[in-house]
Write an enzyme that holds these catalytic residues in place. Sequence first.
Site, PDB file in Angstrom:
ATOM      1  N   GLU A  82      -9.739   6.090   2.907  1.00 29.63           N
ATOM      2  CA  GLU A  82     -10.539   5.029   3.496  1.00 29.63           C
ATOM      3  C   GLU A  82      -9.587   3.879   3.809  1.00 29.63           C
ATOM      4  OE1 GLU A  82      -9.921   5.149   0.334  1.00 29.63           O
ATOM      5  OE2 GLU A  82      -9.234   3.087   0.085  1.00 29.63           O
ATOM      6  N   SER A 132       1.846  -9.677  -0.596  1.00 32.63           N
ATOM      7  CA  SER A 132       1.470  -8.264  -0.581  1.00 32.63           C
ATOM      8  C   SER A 132       1.680  -7.580   0.763  1.00 32.63           C
ATOM      9  CB  SER A 132       0.008  -8.110  -1.007  1.00 32.63           C
ATOM     10  OG  SER A 132      -0.827  -8.886  -0.169  1.00 32.63           O
ATOM     11  N   LYS A 145       0.814  -1.218   0.000  1.00 31.77           N
ATOM     12  CA  LYS A 145       0.000   0.000   0.000  1.00 31.77           C
ATOM     13  C   LYS A 145       0.848   1.268   0.000  1.00 31.77           C
ATOM     14  CE  LYS A 145      -4.044  -2.126   0.307  1.00 31.77           C
ATOM     15  NZ  LYS A 145      -5.071  -2.030  -0.742  1.00 31.77           N
TER      16      LYS A 145
HETATM   17  C1  LIG Z   1      -1.576  -6.976   2.610  1.00 22.19           C
HETATM   18  C2  LIG Z   1      -2.706  -6.676   1.683  1.00 22.19           C
HETATM   19  N1  LIG Z   1      -2.795  -7.339   0.548  1.00 22.19           N
HETATM   20  C3  LIG Z   1      -3.798  -7.116  -0.300  1.00 22.19           C
HETATM   21  C4  LIG Z   1      -4.791  -6.210  -0.028  1.00 22.19           C
HETATM   22  C5  LIG Z   1      -5.907  -6.043  -0.992  1.00 22.19           C
HETATM   23  O1  LIG Z   1      -5.839  -4.847  -1.672  1.00 22.19           O
HETATM   24  P1  LIG Z   1      -5.497  -4.837  -3.216  1.00 22.19           P
HETATM   25  O2  LIG Z   1      -6.377  -5.876  -3.859  1.00 22.19           O
HETATM   26  O3  LIG Z   1      -5.793  -3.441  -3.633  1.00 22.19           O
HETATM   27  O4  LIG Z   1      -4.055  -5.177  -3.381  1.00 22.19           O
HETATM   28  C6  LIG Z   1      -4.731  -5.472   1.159  1.00 22.19           C
HETATM   29  C7  LIG Z   1      -5.753  -4.472   1.504  1.00 22.19           C
HETATM   30  O5  LIG Z   1      -5.800  -3.929   2.560  1.00 22.19           O
HETATM   31  C8  LIG Z   1      -3.657  -5.722   2.031  1.00 22.19           C
HETATM   32  O6  LIG Z   1      -3.548  -5.072   3.200  1.00 22.19           O
END
Ligand SMILES: Cc1ncc(COP(=O)(O)O)c(C=O)c1O
Lengths: 416, 416, 253, 253
Positions: A125, A390, A103
């Site tokens: 948000e 992620s 993020k």
């Molecule tokens: C660690 C992590 N991975 C994935 C996501 C999902 O978001 P996005 O699909 O935009 O990557 C989030 C959302 O808060 C997250 O914190």
Amino acid sequence: MTNEDHEALFESLLNGSLPDDEGRFGPFGGRYVPETLMPAIDRLTAGVHRYLPDAQFQQELQSELKSWVGRPTALTHAPRLSDRWGAEVWFKREDLAHTGAHKINNTIGQALLAKALGAQRIVAETGAGQHGVASAAACARVGLPCTVYMGEIDVARQAPNVDRMHRLGAEVVPVTSGDRTLRSAIDEAIRDWVSDPKGNYYLLGSAIGPHPYPYLVRELQAVIGREARTQLLERTGLPDAAFACVGGGSNAIGLFHGFLADRSTALFGVEAGGRGVELGQNSATLASGRPGVLHGTHTMLLYDDDGQIQETHSVSAGLDYPGVGPEHALLQLVGRVEYVTASDDEALAALDECCSLEGILPALESAHALAGAKQWAAANRGKRILVGMSGRGDKDMPILADYPVNRSKGSVDAAA
Amino acid sequence: MTNEDHEALFESLLNGSLPDDEGRFGPFGGRYVPETLMPAIDRLTAGVHRYLPDAQFQQELQSELKSWVGRPTALTHAPRLSDRWGAEVWFKREDLAHTGAHKINNTIGQALLAKALGAQRIVAETGAGQHGVASAAACARVGLPCTVYMGEIDVARQAPNVDRMHRLGAEVVPVTSGDRTLRSAIDEAIRDWVSDPKGNYYLLGSAIGPHPYPYLVRELQAVIGREARTQLLERTGLPDAAFACVGGGSNAIGLFHGFLADRSTALFGVEAGGRGVELGQNSATLASGRPGVLHGTHTMLLYDDDGQIQETHSVSAGLDYPGVGPEHALLQLVGRVEYVTASDDEALAALDECCSLEGILPALESAHALAGAKQWAAANRGKRILVGMSGRGDKDMPILADYPVNRSKGSVDAAA
Amino acid sequence: MLPRDQLSDALKLEGRPSLVAFFTAGYPDRDTFLDVLKEVCSAADAVEIGVPFTDPMADGVTVQRSSQVALENGVSLGWIFDQLAGRDFELPAPVLLMSYLNPLYAFGFEDLAERALETGVSGFIVPDLPYEESGPLKQALDAKGLALVQLVTPATPKERLAKLCSVSEGFVYAVTRTGITGSSEGLPNDVSDYLAAVKSASSLPVCAGFGVREQEQVRRIAEHADGVIVGSALLEALEAGRSPREFLESLRP
Amino acid sequence: MLPRDQLSDALKLEGRPSLVAFFTAGYPDRDTFLDVLKEVCSAADAVEIGVPFTDPMADGVTVQRSSQVALENGVSLGWIFDQLAGRDFELPAPVLLMSYLNPLYAFGFEDLAERALETGVSGFIVPDLPYEESGPLKQALDAKGLALVQLVTPATPKERLAKLCSVSEGFVYAVTRTGITGSSEGLPNDVSDYLAAVKSASSLPVCAGFGVREQEQVRRIAEHADGVIVGSALLEALEAGRSPREFLESLRP
Ligand SMILES: Cc1ncc(COP(=O)(O)O)c(C=O)c1O
Ligand SMILES: Cc1ncc(COP(=O)(O)O)c(C=O)c1O
């Protein structure tokens, strides 16, 4: 549409002519916002086109990514998990980025943009709280005040992140309307934005929302796939398959963009299968939704026959959203990316497996990508697999308390 | 000892002849352990001499540091803090390392060593929980079971880390004897180690304990200073002063070692001044202790006239220890490093300042280094300062709940 | 006459400002929908019937609350059409539907226009559909002579204002302030200049809304605009058990 | 005769194993220290007085507990010397002090040896002081003829065993098992081989300890060693209010 139409659309995406001036990714995208916001959207779009390609802006951004965020993030080979799965598994480690998830790539980019555009205040948000923390951190770094809207259910299940936002100087506003998760938090953030579209900058946290957000967020997250591709080529070679979890879809679009042109790399987006396929039991928008309009964009959505947006479920707050970025809807339509699901239980099991075999505690969101990869590996032996890690799972400890570790899965037995 | 004696000792340290074969750093160090452990200590010493210089071992270690830990960690310029302090402030970002602190540099190194030595099981102690988490992660990564001893006071004040250790597959044993913090956890870990010195590997978490630990841990942490020096030279130049917090002293020794030979860089170790100078109110071992023997080494300690070790206090669990690594005792003796203190309140204020101005939430331990740097900057305008950001503050959220953010210090007013 | 022209005629009155009343269908009760409609219709010059939606992002707490209750009461677009079709009274004032896009999208634009015409609906207001995105809906409505009302706001740049006024149908909805519906902050100081600008850009009646609650505000708006739109205040009157007619009449200067 | 030689003489008995008894000074009560000492002395062939320490890292729960209580009772090394100096009875058996290094270090090694000699202490056992680190203390004790007892363990390699046996004074403390004091797991199966090896490496009496609680264990140890050392079991007897003499005598085969 015919196959040729799909191929033509995909080519347009590859050569950069999508999104078009109206912010369309083929049939998806656009700018479905209250008229009050249109001038702000226009200013933002102009700002994106002015600053993103600007050498000085890029220099500042790259410098922050390198020295503050900690990029490039590592590419990790996972030898024990590879053995277990019968595959060659690699992780792209966004969990090592500052504040613990991908993020931050987006928030620092948008915070710099907001500053360049003369914004007085940032509104954001958050679902899992990761975007909220990343926004709070980026705002502190550039010196702008920050207000974060967060559904009160998420406030409860991601408490550690709420405390971190406070500490970083952000104001956190619990949202008690609607479904009291990410979706209502977006509604509320938009309401705040509308109240002063000139002074406020809305720092949207995923590749969703009205144009130019899906484009802007993708450009800021594309660093993930770009780095991963270079790192893989240095160390082994292109992957046979790459997996990323899909909530709004920002980490996934960032990862995928590095490999879109590599047709030999199969791409998989993993959505939250939750407790089952029934409406309301999951957040598997692409797997089981239909086109519609929410939060400013025309995309795949989960809604009922009356057009009412459905409440969703996922053990992972960051995936608990009934929509998805419009570019994913296009990638599904043209068949370049396949969207699959992992259930709550599969994600939890994958999380524990990753902990005990590789000493990495993934975010529950990322655990969905792992679970998707694991399923695929079982049917495709001996392949090279890239998994987008992620974020880290520290924020999920309160939820995980409800799912004690199965001791027999620990590293001792696991080695057997 | 005369000045020349001191200079000669320092030269020996610089040229690598200290620690000597008995594990002495001048008058400090040694191996004060139960006879049962002597063969294990000898095996470990032989293993350290065999594997640390070994090309294959180093290759494996470097690969884990790069691809799993995420090294090199970033060097961050802190522009807003620099303005505030009237200095040029840089952070070495160990908070971005896997699991959130410098501790992982040591645990992955020792876990690989334990594996090479054929250990069946890892025993570790932990104070703040960072070393416990780092141990659990490293053990999972190399596939060894792990038991972590943790004082029950620390179990309470660092709860998030306890959960993380469990999740990573480690067994956490709360220690109810003694002072129920780090010191008793070490006592208990040693008792466990003694029970099977051959099968158990004791993974000590700081540059303390019997030889070869202070040397081993220093070598594994020296990567911090080595990287920081290279990065600073690339981006600006050598610092006028470098600050690191000192609990057992591992992050500090790792940082300092990069700059020991740079006489133009003043080095400062910042100890926990706690609530005040009275015995029991702080953990400022070097600032107010005297030589003695604890946990296998001859070093500076906090004890009373009867030789009984004193209970210590610090708001930061990782600094709450009545001893310190023997090499620091030497560096103090020869005058190369100055050891100062920062109080609980000063550390808390520095933490909030760093959050609101730079968007980085430091560990409470690291906040002591910040506070020390701030004091010095106030008396020395316009200097280049390196601060060792040894870890991130996520783990401290439960403690910080008792110290609400002073809103007026937030980024809005802070900009004024 | 086409429904959209009937609508503009109804709002361009000589000598007094017109009153457009908004209320959420099926709120507070589902059973009284037609009663409320009948009464509101008899006191207002045009009526906006709110189609409830789960994510009313342009609305304040009052509309949000009414929307949520209506949904819990089982109100849907289809139900609203059925009610309108089954009514046993004439509509003394033109009726519009105010809806976020997705319920309309889910219904299907062709069917929507068809059904609207059948049930006596004159047009639509869609708060999350800026002109740029309105093509498909507008095409379907145009085919039946139904209005798609455009909104303008104090933030709308001059050129864009001209454009929106020229493409609006039925009337121009002049939002009086940036922000969401239901504000209680009163009218901005520069509302006169703003309304004068909208008025001079528009050949259609201009009705101003967002936060109108008192006769005094109606008087100020009427100096420059053709009418006022009242929403949240009417919902609050309904909640308080007041007669909608009485409340609406109390607003007229 | 030097105190250390008196000590070894006292432990090399013909026909029966010698008994070395350990208890923590001032435990369970501070006031009864000399009474307990007197009684233990009359039943044992040598006595180890435990100096309490905050961090008894080689000890199990029993010694830890006793150490903590003694500290809370205000016991210190100085107090122990004062008590010994002020006693009004002869010590029928030699007395050693068992202490972690830091209390001795804090006292100062010169003063320590001096005061030990004055108060009738024959030697020291220091569980966290391996031979390699013992130089300064040994030098001070040697000057007064006091013993510094070395420990050996089943993990001690052969060469090292020979070395430690040759430098020990008073007796050789053969630890029966790896681990901490107070184990209740009994003697390891190979204890005979181990003790035989220690015995053959040593010209001093060999006393074996760690986890000795029963007559049967004493019998087995006595087959190869000169004596046994009893610690935690004696502390537990004291805690249970048993007479230490009676308990110690119950152990003799
Ligand atoms: C660690 C992590 N991975 C994935 C996501 C999902 O978001 P996005 O699909 O935009 O990557 C989030 C959302 O808060 C997250 O914190
Ligand atoms: C973040 C952090 N910094 C510093 C320390 C202190 O340890 P050391 O002095 O060994 O670096 C700790 C100990 O837990 C820690 O967690």
